[in-house]
Design a protein around this motif. Structure first.
Motif, short mmCIF file in Angstrom:
data_model
loop_
_atom_site.label_atom_id
_atom_site.label_comp_id
_atom_site.label_asym_id
_atom_site.label_seq_id
_atom_site.Cartn_x
_atom_site.Cartn_y
_atom_site.Cartn_z
N TYR A 53 -14.23 0.28 0.39
CA TYR A 53 -13.82 -0.76 1.34
C TYR A 53 -13.10 -0.13 2.53
O TYR A 53 -13.30 -0.53 3.70
N LEU A 54 -12.26 0.85 2.27
CA LEU A 54 -11.58 1.55 3.37
C LEU A 54 -12.60 2.27 4.24
O LEU A 54 -12.50 2.26 5.48
N LYS A 55 -13.59 2.89 3.61
CA LYS A 55 -14.62 3.60 4.35
C LYS A 55 -15.47 2.63 5.16
O LYS A 55 -15.82 2.90 6.32
N MET A 56 -15.82 1.46 4.60
CA MET A 56 -16.62 0.47 5.31
C MET A 56 -15.87 -0.07 6.53
O MET A 56 -16.46 -0.28 7.59
N LEU A 57 -14.57 -0.29 6.38
CA LEU A 57 -13.77 -0.77 7.51
C LEU A 57 -13.77 0.23 8.65
O LEU A 57 -13.90 -0.13 9.83
N GLY B 201 -15.95 -0.27 12.27
CA GLY B 201 -15.09 -0.38 13.44
C GLY B 201 -14.69 -1.80 13.77
O GLY B 201 -14.23 -2.08 14.88
N SER B 202 -14.91 -2.72 12.82
CA SER B 202 -14.57 -4.12 13.02
C SER B 202 -14.43 -4.76 11.64
O SER B 202 -14.89 -4.19 10.64
N PRO B 203 -13.86 -5.97 11.56
CA PRO B 203 -13.74 -6.64 10.26
C PRO B 203 -14.97 -7.44 9.87
O PRO B 203 -14.87 -8.38 9.08
N LEU C 246 -6.75 -3.92 7.04
CA LEU C 246 -7.64 -5.03 7.43
C LEU C 246 -6.86 -6.06 8.25
O LEU C 246 -7.39 -6.59 9.24
N HIS C 247 -5.63 -6.32 7.90
CA HIS C 247 -4.80 -7.26 8.66
C HIS C 247 -4.66 -6.78 10.10
O HIS C 247 -4.80 -7.56 11.06
N ARG C 248 -4.42 -5.49 10.28
CA ARG C 248 -4.29 -4.92 11.62
C ARG C 248 -5.61 -5.00 12.38
O ARG C 248 -5.64 -5.30 13.58
N SER C 249 -6.73 -4.75 11.67
CA SER C 249 -8.03 -4.76 12.32
C SER C 249 -8.39 -6.16 12.80
O SER C 249 -8.93 -6.33 13.91
N ILE C 250 -8.10 -7.18 12.00
CA ILE C 250 -8.42 -8.55 12.38
C ILE C 250 -7.57 -8.98 13.58
O ILE C 250 -8.06 -9.61 14.53
N LYS C 251 -6.28 -8.63 13.57
CA LYS C 251 -5.41 -8.97 14.70
C LYS C 251 -5.85 -8.24 15.96
O LYS C 251 -5.82 -8.79 17.07
N ALA C 252 -6.27 -6.96 15.81
CA ALA C 252 -6.73 -6.19 16.97
C ALA C 252 -7.99 -6.79 17.58
O ALA C 252 -8.25 -6.64 18.78
#
Length: 513
Positions: A413-417, A421-423, A498-504
């Protein structure tokens, strides 16, 4: 007895090796699935069933297997001097058992002498209760031998019309053969046991009753059932007789070997209560709720973003784990196996998403061009590895395989994120559901070694921590604790990233299902 001597010499070494290997490596909770396989191996050739007929009859046979097992278990609870009811697991079992007998009666009405089949299942529970509590009389042991395959006989009779001339004689001839095949299986179980041997094991029951004389007394019973079998062979047609002899030779070969050394000190304690505590059931259900949330979010985001929401390697492993655990290993045997069937059905939806959207994730590459053929290859490879991992690792509860797949999923999951480059295909509800489901799965496993059906909760937090983290035996080994520890840390890291990625991406983490 000349025919029997010929059968003894005809028993192939290959059949012996196969049966010995199965008994040595297959752990007790997988037993009912293997028994069903033995039943079909014995009955399929005898009854002339084609593969198509067997597949068509499988759903109703699995249902009958579950109903018969549940009726027997409910009868055992009624006989128990100190019922374990009054807790969550007892309440749930009561709700489930309410309509079971009626459903079983309807199925029995479809087979010849269905009333006898139902009576045998109930009487088997009473005899097993006596054996488990150390009050079985030696004279009742023969009845235990006769009744032991009762559930398998019910399964045998379903899915096949018994309207041919001579079928009644064939069914009666099968009865002693089934008893002997069942006894052969129990002998191998006794010889290869790594845990306390259940007192309801046929050989263990004889050891409890006769001690060192058990092998001799059991040989006498074997001779009795062999005589019945030989008499039955004379009443069936030539074609049926040939098939019966061939199946008997294969499945009863262990009866010709030396019996295991009697070891009454390795038997389970008298009056031992089977099952798990209500706390285990509770956290098992919470685990299912957590994963249900994750599954729903995965499916929703997959359709919304037109992608798949589980890393591919972890998906193939998880899909085939749910299939093997739910359908191949003790199907419908308890709440957890049943829940895996629903898990597999949801996985099937995710599989369709992978099939539909997967190739687009690998544009201009060989993986994208051959994605669908590789899909089938990966399913076949993962299923074969998962199934044999259950058996070779002596992992009937799926602990090694489940936590191993979970750890792999957390890493991927970390690798897929990072790769996407996006959620896309991901949400906080997926991450939180996976984290919660895995946490509750570990707690449920830890509670199996710190509680019992009579003691619902650990005596204290310190006792729970000491026993769970210090456990050295299955189902909670140091390896399982280590795999879960890393899974927990990686899941927390994934939730944060993931929380940071969604907010970004300018979205609300909690409004995005």
């Amino acid at each position: 007895m000349s025919m029997m001597r010929n059968l003894r010499t005809a028993a192939s070494q290959r059949a012996k090796r196969l049966l010995a290997s199965a008994a040595t490596h297959v752990a007790p909770p997988i037993r009912r699935g293997i028994e069903t396989a033995i039943s079909e191996g014995l009955h399929g050739p005898v009854l002339g069933s084609s593969l198509k007929q067997q597949l068509k009859a499988t759903p109703v046979r699995l249902t009958a297997r579950y109903l018969a097992f549940t009726v027997k278990r409910a009868r055992l609870k009624e006989l128990a001097p100190e019922p374990v009811g009054g807790n969550l697991s007892g309440y749930l079992a009561g709700l489930r058992d309410a309509g079971i007998e009626k459903a079983l009666a309807r199925l029995c009405a479809r087979i010849p002498d269905g009333a006898r089949a139902r009576r045998d299942v109930t009487e088997l529970a009473e005899v097993e209760f006596g054996v488990r509590h150390g009050v079985a009389k030696p004279e009742r042991l023969r009845r235990l031998l006769e009744l032991a395959p009762s559930e398998l006989r019910l399964v045998r009779d379903l899915g096949r019309p018994w309207d041919r001339d001579g079928d009644e004689e064939l069914r009666e001839t099968l009865r002693p053969a089934e008893t002997l095949a069942y006894l052969a299986w129990d002998l191998k179980q006794y010889a290869g046991a790594t845990r306390p041997i259940k007192r309801t094991n046929l050989y263990a029951a004889f050891v409890d009753a006769y001690g060192d004389a058990a092998p001799e007394r059991l040989r006498e019973e074997i001779a009795h059932f062999e005589a019945q079998f030989e008499a039955g062979l004379r009443s069936v047609g030539a074609a049926d007789r040939e098939r019966l002899e061939r199946a008997f030779t294969l499945h009863c070969a262990p009866l010709r070997d030396a019996f295991p050394e009697p070891a009454a000190d390795r038997h389970e304690e008298e009056g031992a209560v089977e099952g798990v505590s209500s706390a285990v059931v509770l956290f098992g259900m919470l685990c299912a709720v957590g994963w249900l949330v994750a599954y729903v979010a995965i499916v929703y985001r997959g359709f919304a973003d037109q992608t798949y929401g589980v890393p591919l390697a972890a998906f193939f492993a998880n899909l085939t784990w749910e299939f093997a655990y739910g359908f191949l290993l003790d199907p419908l045997g308890d709440y957890f196996h049943t829940a895996s069937i629903f898990g597999f059905l949801v996985d099937a939806v995710i599989a369709w998403q992978v099939w539909k959207y997967g190739a687009a994730q690998f544009p201009n590459s060989a993986l994208g061009r051959y994605f669908r053929p590789l899909f089938g290859l990966c399913v076949a490879a993962a299923l074969s590895v998962n199934y044999h991992a259950f058996i070779d690792l002596a992992d009937p509860d799926g602990e090694y395989t489940r936590f191993g797949i979970n750890l792999m999923m957390s890493i991927l999951y970390l690798k897929m994120l990072e790769d996407r480059g996006s959620p896309a295909g991901q949400s906080m509800y997926i991450a939180i559901g996976k984290w919660l489901g895995t946490l509750c799965a570990w707690i449920a496993t830890a509670l199996t070694v710190t509680t019992s059906p009579k003691q619902t909760w650990p005596t204290s937090w310190s006792d729970f921590t000491r026993k769970s983290l210090g456990s050295r035996s299955y189902p909670l080994t140091p390896l399982i604790n280590v795999m879960y520890g890393w899974t927990f840390l990686l899941d927390v890291a994934y939730c944060v990233l993931l929380h940071r990625s969604i907010k970004a991406a300018g979205m609300s983490p909690w409004r995005r299902l």
